[in-house]
Design an enzyme around this catalytic site. Sequence first.
Site, PDB file in Angstrom:
ATOM      1  N   TYR A  14      15.359  35.031   8.910  1.00 21.10           N
ATOM      2  CA  TYR A  14      15.898  33.835   9.570  1.00 21.10           C
ATOM      3  C   TYR A  14      15.033  32.611   9.281  1.00 21.10           C
ATOM      4  CZ  TYR A  14      18.483  31.217  13.118  1.00 21.10           C
ATOM      5  OH  TYR A  14      19.282  30.301  13.760  1.00 21.10           O
ATOM      6  N   HIS A  40      12.394  25.071  16.919  1.00 21.80           N
ATOM      7  CA  HIS A  40      12.881  26.224  17.685  1.00 21.80           C
ATOM      8  C   HIS A  40      12.021  27.432  17.335  1.00 21.80           C
ATOM      9  CE1 HIS A  40      16.899  25.145  19.594  1.00 21.80           C
ATOM     10  NE2 HIS A  40      16.356  24.014  19.198  1.00 21.80           N
ATOM     11  N   PRO A  58      28.297  31.023   7.565  1.00 24.95           N
ATOM     12  CA  PRO A  58      27.301  30.241   8.308  1.00 24.95           C
ATOM     13  C   PRO A  58      26.433  31.039   9.272  1.00 24.95           C
ATOM     14  CG  PRO A  58      29.511  29.843   9.179  1.00 24.95           C
ATOM     15  CD  PRO A  58      29.675  30.709   7.968  1.00 24.95           C
ATOM     16  N   TYR A  65      23.101  33.917  19.737  1.00 23.96           N
ATOM     17  CA  TYR A  65      24.072  34.594  18.875  1.00 23.96           C
ATOM     18  C   TYR A  65      24.602  35.769  19.696  1.00 23.96           C
ATOM     19  CZ  TYR A  65      22.177  32.109  14.787  1.00 23.96           C
ATOM     20  OH  TYR A  65      21.789  31.150  13.892  1.00 23.96           O
ATOM     21  N   LYS A  71      22.021  29.649   6.309  1.00 26.97           N
ATOM     22  CA  LYS A  71      21.238  29.614   5.069  1.00 26.97           C
ATOM     23  C   LYS A  71      21.717  28.572   4.050  1.00 26.97           C
ATOM     24  CE  LYS A  71      18.011  32.638   5.588  1.00 26.97           C
ATOM     25  NZ  LYS A  71      17.146  31.894   6.502  1.00 26.97           N
TER      26      LYS A  71
HETATM   27  C1  PHB Z   1      24.761  24.929  13.907  1.00 31.06           C
HETATM   28  O1  PHB Z   1      24.058  24.428  14.794  1.00 31.06           O
HETATM   29  O2  PHB Z   1      25.716  24.325  13.416  1.00 31.06           O
HETATM   30  C2  PHB Z   1      24.461  26.307  13.433  1.00 31.06           C
HETATM   31  C3  PHB Z   1      23.281  26.905  13.833  1.00 31.06           C
HETATM   32  C4  PHB Z   1      23.005  28.200  13.416  1.00 31.06           C
HETATM   33  C5  PHB Z   1      23.891  28.886  12.616  1.00 31.06           C
HETATM   34  C6  PHB Z   1      25.060  28.278  12.191  1.00 31.06           C
HETATM   35  C7  PHB Z   1      25.351  26.989  12.609  1.00 31.06           C
HETATM   36  O3  PHB Z   1      23.612  30.151  12.238  1.00 31.06           O
END
Ligand code: PHB
Length: 394
Positions: A388, A75, A296, A204, A300
């Site tokens: 990130y 990604h 989450p 997000y 990280k």
């Molecule tokens: C996920 O795909 O479970 C996931 C991806 C990014 C995040 C948290 C969870 O920041």
Amino acid sequence: MPEFQTDVAIVGAGPAGLMLAHLLHNAGIDSVVIDNRSHDEIAHTHRAGILEAGSVRMLESAGVESRVHTEGHRHDGIDIRVNGTSHSFHFPDLIGDSVWLYPQNEIFVDLAAARARTGRPTYFSVTDTHLGDIESERPWVNATTAEGEDLQINARYIVGADGSRGPCRAMIPADTKQRFFHEYPFAWFGILCEAPPSHEVLIYSRSERGFALISQRSSDIQRMYFQTSPDTDVDVWTDEQIWAELQARVDGPDGFVLKTGPIIDKTVLPFRSAVTEPMQHGSLFLAGDSAHTVPPTGAKGLNLAFADVSVLAPALISALQGTGAEALAGYSQTATKRVWKAQNFSYQMTRMLHTDPSQDAFETKRSLGELNSILDSEHGRRYLAECYTGWPNG
Ligand code: PHB
């Protein structure tokens, strides 16, 4: 009864414990790994799915034969959506790196297979794990195997990679450790669904109704989350209500519409930040969630566990090979520097993207100001991209 004399007893066969065992094995260092969960339980526990480039490089250079490149996806960015308007981040342009979408439970399956190929012992489904003599040079771990036999492991070092609820952290005497803790007044409602991806990259989204994350798993399974109250009962939510809530949190003038499908898993994920310092006492070393938990939002958790292991493995190897114990003595100090950077980023992402039901209107406006300071600035976007995709080690 199985009895071992080994270099390192590793409590916890999650990604941190198994990655450590693998790196030690590559250097000719022996270990025995135990876990109170079964292989299938770990393989089916859904966790975050974003790997920093450094974590992928670690899997590659350790020769784990992970399927990250065949079944995972690179990604190159994320979208941050604010009240219906998307802001795109392109990581290669901003910071020269990318991340990989590859679920943590698949990494576990790859690492468990790599461990099995070494022929060295891993005991799943153990009970009654105890450890002792951690202030000596001959610490031990005892447990009962799945077959009901007594297991005795005598080691030079013990590594606690046993997660936030394992027995290792509690062995560090209370007067020598500090626990730093932050609680959030919300949680995530997580779903897995049978649907095609809604967008090329993860979204997000900050909205007046709260946060949502549109993540992915594969071409036909997707992972999504929305902010909820920690006492939410997932069973009272119908699929229709879940889709309406997710859609409402990404609605915008661009007319973006989520691709929906049957929901095959629903869970509430708690939200906490915690750190225990030091991450060591005597012959016991903590790695991963046993020492620290992050919310989450920044993805990280696993990356931080791998970062701990990338410091701990060479330090254990040089101590055990007699080429110097300084790195091991400095493990906690080295590892916690990155831990606190990740704590900061996870906290910051959480605060900038969620609405806190208990916060005042000033804080709601201030956190939007913070988010816009990043989105509207080249420096801010590079800062977020660096956090990130993961900091260089050291
Ligand atoms: C996920 O795909 O479970 C996931 C991806 C990014 C995040 C948290 C969870 O920041």
